[in-house]
Design a protein around this motif. Structure first.
Motif, PDB file in Angstrom:
ATOM      1  N   GLY A  51       0.783  -1.221   0.000  1.00 39.85           N
ATOM      2  CA  GLY A  51       0.000   0.000   0.000  1.00 39.85           C
ATOM      3  C   GLY A  51       0.815   1.271   0.000  1.00 39.85           C
ATOM      4  O   GLY A  51       0.242   2.368  -0.041  1.00 39.85           O
ATOM      5  N   LEU A  52       2.141   1.155   0.035  1.00 38.97           N
ATOM      6  CA  LEU A  52       2.966   2.362  -0.019  1.00 38.97           C
ATOM      7  C   LEU A  52       2.839   3.006  -1.392  1.00 38.97           C
ATOM      8  O   LEU A  52       3.020   2.349  -2.414  1.00 38.97           O
ATOM      9  N   PRO A  53       2.517   4.306  -1.459  1.00 40.71           N
ATOM     10  CA  PRO A  53       2.449   4.959  -2.777  1.00 40.71           C
ATOM     11  C   PRO A  53       3.833   5.136  -3.369  1.00 40.71           C
ATOM     12  O   PRO A  53       4.852   4.940  -2.689  1.00 40.71           O
ATOM     13  N   GLU A  54       3.880   5.520  -4.617  1.00 48.11           N
ATOM     14  CA  GLU A  54       5.156   5.834  -5.252  1.00 48.11           C
ATOM     15  C   GLU A  54       5.773   7.045  -4.557  1.00 48.11           C
ATOM     16  O   GLU A  54       5.117   8.070  -4.393  1.00 48.11           O
ATOM     17  N   LEU A 201       3.799   7.021   5.573  1.00 45.50           N
ATOM     18  CA  LEU A 201       3.230   7.323   4.259  1.00 45.50           C
ATOM     19  C   LEU A 201       2.212   6.271   3.841  1.00 45.50           C
ATOM     20  O   LEU A 201       1.228   6.589   3.166  1.00 45.50           O
ATOM     21  N   THR A 202       2.431   5.025   4.230  1.00 42.95           N
ATOM     22  CA  THR A 202       1.457   3.973   3.924  1.00 42.95           C
ATOM     23  C   THR A 202       0.128   4.251   4.611  1.00 42.95           C
ATOM     24  O   THR A 202      -0.942   4.136   4.001  1.00 42.95           O
ATOM     25  N   ALA A 207      -5.538   6.444   4.445  1.00 44.08           N
ATOM     26  CA  ALA A 207      -6.576   7.374   4.876  1.00 44.08           C
ATOM     27  C   ALA A 207      -7.097   8.206   3.707  1.00 44.08           C
ATOM     28  O   ALA A 207      -8.302   8.450   3.604  1.00 44.08           O
ATOM     29  N   VAL A 208      -6.211   8.633   2.820  1.00 40.81           N
ATOM     30  CA  VAL A 208      -6.637   9.420   1.661  1.00 40.81           C
ATOM     31  C   VAL A 208      -7.475   8.570   0.719  1.00 40.81           C
ATOM     32  O   VAL A 208      -8.526   9.004   0.226  1.00 40.81           O
ATOM     33  N   ARG A 209      -7.033   7.343   0.468  1.00 40.32           N
ATOM     34  CA  ARG A 209      -7.827   6.447  -0.395  1.00 40.32           C
ATOM     35  C   ARG A 209      -9.219   6.242   0.176  1.00 40.32           C
ATOM     36  O   ARG A 209     -10.223   6.291  -0.539  1.00 40.32           O
TER      37      ARG A 209
END
Length: 260
Positions: A51-54, A201-202, A207-209
């Motif tokens: 789930g970590l974004p780029e 960040l994950t 939370a944003v998703r």
């Protein structure tokens, strides 16, 4: 005996460089180069949490970069915010590159309230504001959208390994009421000063998703789009918002180009 002009100079000019200690400069040219002299690069912590974004980082975490970040965060060297914001802006530009339109939305990862009180300032938010200003200065529409907040207390992360950090932060963040609408109006980029294990960040990305998918209704968020998800986006069956992240510094071994 010190003259009054020396006392006044100390109020205007810092006593030493925040990176190396050189006198009478906020950040010397060599330390500025360490922060912003190289092109930002993609980083991946090992192990990389699901789930970590780029994530893009401006500089390896060490020596002068580490000293500058700590001076700003822990010792209140607020004059460093401009240089740190410039470094973060470069990482944000790299992270936000792509076909998506709209302004760049810098979303600071929130610090614990007790940490903000103890430091007397919110370092990540301060740097994010400086970065947004730098982006606008060079023609990139950008603003800070501080919509994340802690929904519960978390333990001190120091001393915890990667797995325990993920467990400690799981479900700890949420988007404020009305935040999904703001995030849906541009290209959200999570910002922090430093990435280590990627746990913060994950959780911020989760939370944003959650806010965009469940509160925003029409928005689907893909941290690492699958082939099927990319097909949906190309077909226009759903409006996709890719959540990315940018930091000033990351451990040297997390930079992709440094791996064997």
């Amino acid at each position: 005996m010190r003259g009054w002009w020396q006392d006044l100079t100390d109020l205007v000019l810092p006593a030493e460089c925040g990176g190396c200690g050189r006198s009478r400069t906020v950040l010397c040219p060599e330390c500025r180069a360490a922060l912003s002299g190289a092109a930002p690069r993609r980083v991946r912590p090992v192990p990389e949490p699901p789930g970590l974004p780029e994530v893009h980082a401006a500089a390896p975490y060490g020596d002068e970069v580490r000293a500058a970040l700590l001076a700003h965060k822990e010792r209140g060297a607020l004059t460093l915010a401009g240089a740190l914001g410039t470094a973060l802006a470069g990482a944000v530009r790299a992270a936000a590159a792509g076909p998506e339109g709209g302004p760049v939305l810098l979303v600071p990862v929130p610090s614990a309230r007790r940490a903000v009180r103890a430091r007397g300032h919110d370092p990540v938010r301060r740097i994010a504001l400086a970065a947004a200003g730098e982006l606008r200065r060079v023609g990139t529409p950008a603003r800070v959208v501080a919509v994340l907040r802690q929904r519960r207390a978390v333990a001190d992360q120091s001393g915890l390994d990667s797995r325990r950090r993920l467990e400690n932060l799981a479900g700890a963040l949420e988007v404020r009421a009305g935040g999904a609408r703001l995030l849906g109006g541009g290209r959200p980029v999570l910002v922090d000063d430093l990435i280590t294990t990627g746990a913060s960040l994950t959780e911020a990305a989760r939370a944003v998703r959650h806010a965009l998918v469940h509160e925003g209704g029409r928005t689907a968020v893909y941290a690492h789009p699958t082939r099927e998800e990319m097909g949906e986006r190309m077909a226009g069956s759903t409006r996709g918002t890719v959540v990315r992240a940018a930091v000033i510094a990351a451990p040297p071994d997390s930079f992709e180009t440094n791996r064997n």
